[in-house]
Design a protein around this motif. Sequence first.
Motif, PDB file in Angstrom:
ATOM      1  N   LEU A  87     100.966  57.831 -30.325  1.00  0.00           N
ATOM      2  CA  LEU A  87     100.882  58.647 -31.329  1.00  0.00           C
ATOM      3  C   LEU A  87     101.294  57.882 -32.518  1.00  0.00           C
ATOM      4  O   LEU A  87     101.066  58.043 -33.551  1.00  0.00           O
ATOM      5  N   PHE A  88     102.497  56.842 -32.160  1.00  0.00           N
ATOM      6  CA  PHE A  88     103.074  56.039 -33.352  1.00  0.00           C
ATOM      7  C   PHE A  88     102.242  54.882 -33.583  1.00  0.00           C
ATOM      8  O   PHE A  88     102.755  53.978 -34.330  1.00  0.00           O
ATOM      9  N   SER A  89     101.209  54.407 -32.827  1.00  0.00           N
ATOM     10  CA  SER A  89     100.520  53.086 -32.735  1.00  0.00           C
ATOM     11  C   SER A  89     100.046  52.485 -34.028  1.00  0.00           C
ATOM     12  O   SER A  89      99.699  51.368 -34.271  1.00  0.00           O
ATOM     13  N   SER A  90      99.633  53.432 -34.918  1.00  0.00           N
ATOM     14  CA  SER A  90      98.750  53.186 -36.057  1.00  0.00           C
ATOM     15  C   SER A  90     100.002  52.692 -37.262  1.00  0.00           C
ATOM     16  O   SER A  90      99.556  52.332 -38.184  1.00  0.00           O
ATOM     17  N   PHE A  91     101.078  52.906 -36.980  1.00  0.00           N
ATOM     18  CA  PHE A  91     102.501  52.685 -37.768  1.00  0.00           C
ATOM     19  C   PHE A  91     102.757  51.304 -37.738  1.00  0.00           C
ATOM     20  O   PHE A  91     103.667  51.198 -36.710  1.00  0.00           O
ATOM     21  N   LEU A 109     106.666  50.626 -37.599  1.00  0.00           N
ATOM     22  CA  LEU A 109     107.597  51.548 -36.789  1.00  0.00           C
ATOM     23  C   LEU A 109     107.710  51.172 -35.107  1.00  0.00           C
ATOM     24  O   LEU A 109     106.717  50.590 -34.770  1.00  0.00           O
ATOM     25  N   ILE A 110     108.954  51.117 -34.773  1.00  0.00           N
ATOM     26  CA  ILE A 110     109.319  50.774 -33.426  1.00  0.00           C
ATOM     27  C   ILE A 110     109.547  52.013 -32.769  1.00  0.00           C
ATOM     28  O   ILE A 110     110.489  52.588 -33.080  1.00  0.00           O
ATOM     29  N   ALA A 111     108.778  52.348 -31.647  1.00  0.00           N
ATOM     30  CA  ALA A 111     109.154  53.654 -30.810  1.00  0.00           C
ATOM     31  C   ALA A 111     108.909  53.254 -29.324  1.00  0.00           C
ATOM     32  O   ALA A 111     107.695  52.958 -29.142  1.00  0.00           O
ATOM     33  N   PRO A 132     115.993  51.145 -43.134  1.00  0.00           N
ATOM     34  CA  PRO A 132     115.198  50.105 -42.357  1.00  0.00           C
ATOM     35  C   PRO A 132     115.923  49.074 -41.448  1.00  0.00           C
ATOM     36  O   PRO A 132     117.186  48.853 -42.103  1.00  0.00           O
ATOM     37  N   ASP A 133     115.512  48.736 -40.457  1.00  0.00           N
ATOM     38  CA  ASP A 133     115.961  47.596 -39.681  1.00  0.00           C
ATOM     39  C   ASP A 133     117.336  48.454 -39.169  1.00  0.00           C
ATOM     40  O   ASP A 133     118.459  47.764 -38.635  1.00  0.00           O
ATOM     41  N   LEU A 134     117.455  49.787 -38.897  1.00  0.00           N
ATOM     42  CA  LEU A 134     118.152  50.343 -38.012  1.00  0.00           C
ATOM     43  C   LEU A 134     117.674  51.249 -37.039  1.00  0.00           C
ATOM     44  O   LEU A 134     116.789  52.073 -37.547  1.00  0.00           O
ATOM     45  N   TYR A 135     118.062  51.343 -35.855  1.00  0.00           N
ATOM     46  CA  TYR A 135     117.236  51.853 -34.818  1.00  0.00           C
ATOM     47  C   TYR A 135     118.245  52.993 -34.281  1.00  0.00           C
ATOM     48  O   TYR A 135     119.570  52.529 -33.840  1.00  0.00           O
ATOM     49  N   VAL A 189     114.227  55.198 -28.040  1.00  0.00           N
ATOM     50  CA  VAL A 189     114.380  54.485 -29.150  1.00  0.00           C
ATOM     51  C   VAL A 189     113.641  54.462 -30.541  1.00  0.00           C
ATOM     52  O   VAL A 189     112.373  54.715 -30.241  1.00  0.00           O
ATOM     53  N   ILE A 190     114.110  54.745 -31.715  1.00  0.00           N
ATOM     54  CA  ILE A 190     113.133  54.642 -32.925  1.00  0.00           C
ATOM     55  C   ILE A 190     113.314  54.119 -34.036  1.00  0.00           C
ATOM     56  O   ILE A 190     114.753  54.178 -34.241  1.00  0.00           O
ATOM     57  N   GLY A 191     112.783  53.471 -35.075  1.00  0.00           N
ATOM     58  CA  GLY A 191     113.289  52.871 -36.186  1.00  0.00           C
ATOM     59  C   GLY A 191     112.132  52.055 -36.689  1.00  0.00           C
ATOM     60  O   GLY A 191     111.178  51.890 -36.143  1.00  0.00           O
ATOM     61  N   LEU A 192     112.408  51.764 -38.135  1.00  0.00           N
ATOM     62  CA  LEU A 192     111.375  51.039 -38.995  1.00  0.00           C
ATOM     63  C   LEU A 192     111.811  49.572 -39.144  1.00  0.00           C
ATOM     64  O   LEU A 192     113.147  49.333 -39.545  1.00  0.00           O
ATOM     65  N   LYS A 193     111.032  48.852 -38.958  1.00  0.00           N
ATOM     66  CA  LYS A 193     111.322  47.303 -39.181  1.00  0.00           C
ATOM     67  C   LYS A 193     111.516  46.947 -40.740  1.00  0.00           C
ATOM     68  O   LYS A 193     110.726  47.884 -41.515  1.00  0.00           O
ATOM     69  N   SER A 194     112.394  46.228 -41.368  1.00  0.00           N
ATOM     70  CA  SER A 194     112.408  45.828 -42.680  1.00  0.00           C
ATOM     71  C   SER A 194     111.284  44.992 -43.079  1.00  0.00           C
ATOM     72  O   SER A 194     110.743  44.443 -42.261  1.00  0.00           O
TER      73      SER A 194
END
Length: 254
Positions: free
Chosen positions: A15-19, A22-24, A103-106, A249-254
Amino acid sequence: MFSTSEKPLFRAPALFSSFSTLIAAESTRHGGVSPAPYQSLNLGLNTADNPRFVEENRLRFFSALGINPERVATSHQVHGKEILEATQPGRYDGYDALMTNQPDLYVAVSIADCVPILVYDGKNKAVAAIHAGWKGTVAELVRLTLETMQQQYGTRPGDCYAYVGTCIDETSFEVGPEVAEKFAPEFKRVDEFTQRTFVNLRSANTRQLTNFGIPTAQIALSTYSTVLNNEDYFSHRYENGQTGRLMAVIGLKS
């Protein structure tokens, strides 16, 4: 991503692969160093496993995802309904849901039968990780978290993507009458032969997502069970409490 036995350390929701930022993911029980009964990728700090093994396992898991372990926020979970808005990494206490727009916090939750729910607000770049056992499900922790994201970040249902992760399945989660009465009829089943009652935690939490207004096309459910697929996942119930912990786990790379 793979151990020497070619088993995956984690599975990442499609589901998240197109973002791209995003790491999930959710961990499996493979690729770690813990001995039985925690074999092998036990990520649970509150188990009787050797803490050094758990730290090594966490390092392997986060490294495989490209996450700096020093940038993760977790909590000692208490099957409650408290929500942490994480602004800094670290180990907290008393929260069963964590959210952030940093960002960069998971943010991560530990599981071994309970339901992990990962949420991504694509417009406001906010994420949440939720741990929902039967108590958290009855308390509608998913709804409360989404409403808190709405208040704090301006989150709207149409901008959200949600993954309902690997947990105990409906055919395995038998409950007593005192728990069964807390669930709506559509989320429980009484076996016609044994008269035992079973609850579908995955469906109950999914309903909270759709009731909030998240489109069903933006919701994905794990096809795995901690019990039926116990060779890949830890199950507290199936393994009589002597087992490890998974992590979502989920979060956004900076």
